[in-house]
Write a protein that holds these residues in place. Structure first.
Motif, PDB file in Angstrom:
ATOM      1  N   SER A  16      66.478  17.416  26.318  1.00 47.56           N
ATOM      2  CA  SER A  16      66.718  16.133  26.958  1.00 47.56           C
ATOM      3  C   SER A  16      68.168  15.724  26.767  1.00 47.56           C
ATOM      4  O   SER A  16      68.767  15.970  25.718  1.00 47.56           O
ATOM      5  N   GLN A  24      68.250  10.657  28.614  1.00 52.01           N
ATOM      6  CA  GLN A  24      66.799  10.773  28.517  1.00 52.01           C
ATOM      7  C   GLN A  24      66.295  10.371  27.128  1.00 52.01           C
ATOM      8  O   GLN A  24      65.251   9.737  26.996  1.00 52.01           O
ATOM      9  N   VAL A  46      66.183   6.717  26.998  1.00 54.02           N
ATOM     10  CA  VAL A  46      65.011   6.223  27.729  1.00 54.02           C
ATOM     11  C   VAL A  46      63.761   6.349  26.870  1.00 54.02           C
ATOM     12  O   VAL A  46      62.955   5.415  26.771  1.00 54.02           O
ATOM     13  N   LYS A  47      63.590   7.495  26.232  1.00 47.49           N
ATOM     14  CA  LYS A  47      62.405   7.701  25.397  1.00 47.49           C
ATOM     15  C   LYS A  47      62.361   6.677  24.264  1.00 47.49           C
ATOM     16  O   LYS A  47      61.302   6.102  23.957  1.00 47.49           O
ATOM     17  N   GLU A  70      60.826  10.202  32.220  1.00 43.36           N
ATOM     18  CA  GLU A  70      62.107  10.024  31.548  1.00 43.36           C
ATOM     19  C   GLU A  70      63.252  10.470  32.445  1.00 43.36           C
ATOM     20  O   GLU A  70      64.308   9.825  32.514  1.00 43.36           O
TER      21      GLU A  70
END
Length: 823
Positions: free
Chosen positions: A145, A149, A152-153, A191
């Motif tokens: 990722s 990302q 975002v997670k 994501e």
């Protein structure tokens, strides 16, 4: 807009493994020809592996495109009045800082190990995603990722953590962290799509700043690089060196495995890997790399232990853990900080609050030392002792101490507790203590309000009354009320001033007989003195144990129910401030993580006692040093107060004040089975008499006040008015010669109380008539006139003086000798 804390499954959508793989391949294909961003995130109709193009496109289009970014949880800090940090509270130990407060080398270190193409991609790294798609579908965990990302997670995880319902929170967390099978693929798709959207609305530096503040950088709930820098190296993130930056950057992939404190060997290997990557990407030189790898990790660490909660307050200011705990209870209980208690708790542990309190460290240290000097922590008697001080005119609690060590843990040792002796149940767990004679101040206040004076005499002779003789809003009381004085020879007619100085029970009961008991307890409640027990429990009469006035019964003239030292200190502060009552407060200001000021509980200072009556209270209680506290001795500054001892010497009080401070000191039993302290050995002294409020609590009060008043200009109390001291003088009817019944009626109709002497005297007036009265002339309304009744026997004539003997010739009369020496 879909909630970012929910997975596609919560929307009723299930992506089959074939669809998930098709989506990944389609996304890679589109990105490969530069179409992801240009297409506006609408997947084109391309051929996919399983031939279900329309379904795949529909599934992809149904994924959320907007990420709800709420403020990050940050630690809250409680400060003393001078800015000293007493304690911190957090779910996540985090301090959010802007990017310009993070060393550039720290930024580069994270990019080198987590996402070397960060400034090149558009939110997703298609090479890594393609590899991750295959590995995920065959059951292998695969990262790849981008920083976007990962950010975002982390946002989705934070959103899940904020869900109040435990079951929903657990499900949302599982959805946000799922890495397995098609559901894991669906999470990665979500994501990816959110990351691509995010990069259209935020700059790379904005995303990097948010990632460096949200990510976890240690096993001990360390979040964000600022907290990591403070914990591992004792410095700010802006001051990190390349070697320190490499250490921190290596942690976030696995916060426990790579934690330098928990796993130093693994962490050093991880640091060296980051140094390799930093060198390969041109962020450090060969010499810096080689020197860094050769440096043992332990030589670079300067770990600052993380302490959370009020146990740490004791390390900063002696004995302040109980005050700190009280502050947290204020926040958790007061609607000013949120609608529900869960909202208020979230604010404390996640809101990044800076809470400035009223605690003065020097006064707190003196309070802690003196209360423990009065009764040591592990004294064999096991009794408790507490001291709390309030500033008159502001309500600020400047110190709060007890003879225990604050420890809220279940395995607390001897002399350790979280039970706050100074506060009521909802602010520390105590049910309070009977104030005894220190509660008499409220009968005295009502006495003055009803126009009586301090020099008015009351008949303190009876030690028993019919309850029906008292006036109460509870209606006509029944039964008999018996009591006693602490000294057996105190029940005689006396002035209220003398009765106050010597704390004579029978005198105060006689005063209460002339007053409305409801006015007494309501007057106390108006100054904040209420029952201190659990307000959710009821007594036998159906009244709550806490938060309500004392019952309007004769026994409460002598303070038989339970209140708290803090309530008593707050009330006496009103006497010290000319009658202005301020609700005791512990917090002066609260700011949130953005620096915005929040509303705090107000002291709501109001003139609750008329100034002339407050001055009379000051004057009356200044005489305590000539009465029950005579052995303690008056301090060298204006001071007043009241001792308090319960019937069987279970509770010992001294509540006293100067114009600058009001302080309550309590000592006594803390067990449910109350027993007398008479005969107990406390702090090495055995009390064969007493003990009384003047024996432990008053000396502790004096030692403490001598320390905090030293060097201060303590002003005098205001002068007492003549009406309050002597009363408004009116003519007393002259009733000498009148029959007893007629004289009594005449005096009572004029507003006086009549007392008849039990012994008749010889007099020229008729039997049964008044031979003499006291006083005559003028007196205060309502005062007692004593009548002496004639027996009807004439008075004996006065004795005639004898003549001295005449000396006889030759030596005088031998019968008279030298005369009668007695006359």
């Amino acid at each position: 807009m879909a909630s970012p804390a929910r997975s596609p499954r919560t929307h009723g959508r299930f992506i089959r493994p074939g669809q998930a793989l098709a989506l990944f391949l389609a996304l890679v294909l589109v990105a490969g020809v530069g179409g992801v961003l240009a297409a506006g995130l609408a997947l084109p109709a391309v051929a996919v592996a399983d031939g279900t193009t329309s379904m795949t496109v529909k599934a992809f289009d149904g994924l959320p495109t907007e990420l709800e970014q709420k403020p990050l949880p940050q630690k809250s800090t409680i400060l003393a009045a001078d800015g000293k940090v007493l304690a911190t509270f957090y779910d996540q130990n985090r301090v959010v800082v802007p990017l310009d407060q993070i060393a550039p080398i720290m930024q580069k270190a994270v990019i080198s190990v987590e996402d070397k193409r960060f400034y090149e991609h558009a939110g997703v790294d298609m090479q890594g995603m393609a590899r991750a798609a295959i590995n995920t579908l065959v059951g292998q965990k695969e990262g790849a990722s981008t920083l976007t990302q990962q950010y975002v997670k982390n946002v989705l995880i934070e959103a899940a953590l904020a869900i109040p319902d435990p079951a929903q929170r657990a499900q949302a967390l599982a959805d946000a962290r799922d890495n397995s099978g098609s559901s894991g693929m669906a999470r990665k798709l979500r994501e990816a799509k959110l990351a691509i959207t995010l990069e259209k609305t935020m700059t790379k530096d904005q995303i990097l700043e948010k990632y460096l503040n949200i990510a976890q950088f240690g096993a001990s709930s360390i979040y964000g690089v600022e907290s990591a820098a403070e914990y591992f190296f004792g410095k700010h993130a802006k001051d990190l060196t390349y070697l320190e930056a490499a250490t921190i950057a290596g942690i976030t992939q696995s916060p426990t495995k790579w934690d330098p404190v928990l796993n130093p060997a693994d962490s050093q290997n991880r640091r060296d890997t980051v140094l390799d990557l930093m060198y390969q990407q041109g962020y450090i030189t060969q010499a810096e790399h080689d020197k860094g790898v050769a440096t043992p990790l332990k030589d670079t660490l300067h770990v600052t232990p993380i302490k959370q909660g009020c146990m740490t307050a004791n390390d900063t200011v002696a004995g302040s853990g109980f005050f700190c705990d009280y502050v947290t209870k204020v926040i958790l209980n007061d609607p000013a900080f949120g609608k529900t208690q869960s909202d208020r708790q979230a604010l404390l542990y996640r809101g990044g609050l800076t809470i400035t309190t009223t605690l003065i460290p020097g006064e707190q240290t003196a309070a802690d030392e003196e209360v423990k000097a009065g009764v040591p922590v592990n004294d064999p008697s096991g009794i408790g002792s507490a001291l709390v001080s309030v500033e008159p005119g502001t309500g600020k609690i400047t110190s709060m101490a007890e003879n225990r060590v604050y420890n809220p843990m279940q395995n607390a040792g001897p002399g350790e507790t979280a039970l706050n002796f100074n506060t009521s149940f909802e602010y520390g767990g105590s049910s309070g203590f009977s104030p005894g004679s220190s509660y008499k101040a409220f009968t005295l206040l009502e006495w003055l309000r009803q126009g009586h004076s301090l020099n008015e005499k009351v008949n303190a002779t009876p030690l028993q009354y019919n309850m029906s003789q008292f006036t109460s809003c509870k209606g006509r009381l029944s039964g008999t009320y018996k009591f006693s004085n602490s000294e057996s020879n105190q029940n005689y007619p006396q002035t209220v001033l003398s009765a106050t100085a010597n704390s004579v029970n029978s005198a105060f009961i006689a005063m209460g007989l002339q007053l409305n008991l409801c006015n007494i307890v309501d007057g106390a409640a108006d100054l904040g003195v209420l029952r201190a027990g659990d307000p959710n429990l009821k007594d036998n009469s159906g009244q709550p144990w806490g938060g309500v006035p004392f019952g309007p019964y004769p026994g409460n003239i002598l303070g038989s129910e339970q209140t708290s030292p803090l309530m008593m200190a707050g009330a006496y502060a009103a006497f010290a401030s000319g009658g202005v009552f301020c609700k005791p407060i512990a917090i002066t200001s609260v700011t949130d993580a953005t620096g915005a000021k929040l509303n705090v509980p107000s002291a709501d200072c109001q003139q609750k006692v008329e100034p002339q009556y407050a001055a009379a209270m000051d004057y009356a209680m200044s005489n305590v040093w000539n009465g029950t506290a005579k052995a303690v001795g008056a301090p060298p500054f204006p001071a007043a107060g009241k001792t308090g001892t319960t019937t069987f010497n279970e509770e010992l009080w001294f509540v006293g004040f100067t114009p600058l401070r009001a302080t309550a000191v309590w000592s006594g039993q803390i067990t449910e089975q109350q027993k007398t302290l008479h005969g107990e050995t406390i702090n090495g002294k055995t009390y064969y008499q007493g003990p009384f409020g003047s024996d432990i609590s008053a000396p502790t009060w004096k030692r403490f006040m001598m320390r905090i008043m030293a060097g201060q200009n303590v002003p005098n109390f205001p002068a007492i008015g003549s009406d309050q001291l002597y009363g408004k003088q009116v003519s007393v009817p002259y009733v000498v010669g009148q029959p007893q019944d007629q004289a009594t009626s005449t005096l009572q109709n004029a507003g006086f109380t009549v007392q008849v002497s039990p012994n008749q005297v010889s007099s020229s007036v008729a039997a049964g008539s008044v031979a003499s009265q006291s006083p005559t002339g003028t007196a205060t309304p309502g005062s007692t006139v004593t009548l002496v009744i004639s027996s009807g026997q004439p008075a004996a004539p006065p004795p005639q003086p004898t003549q001295p003997a005449q000396p006889g010739p030759g030596g005088g009369n031998p019968g008279n000798g030298g005369g009668n020496p007695h006359g």
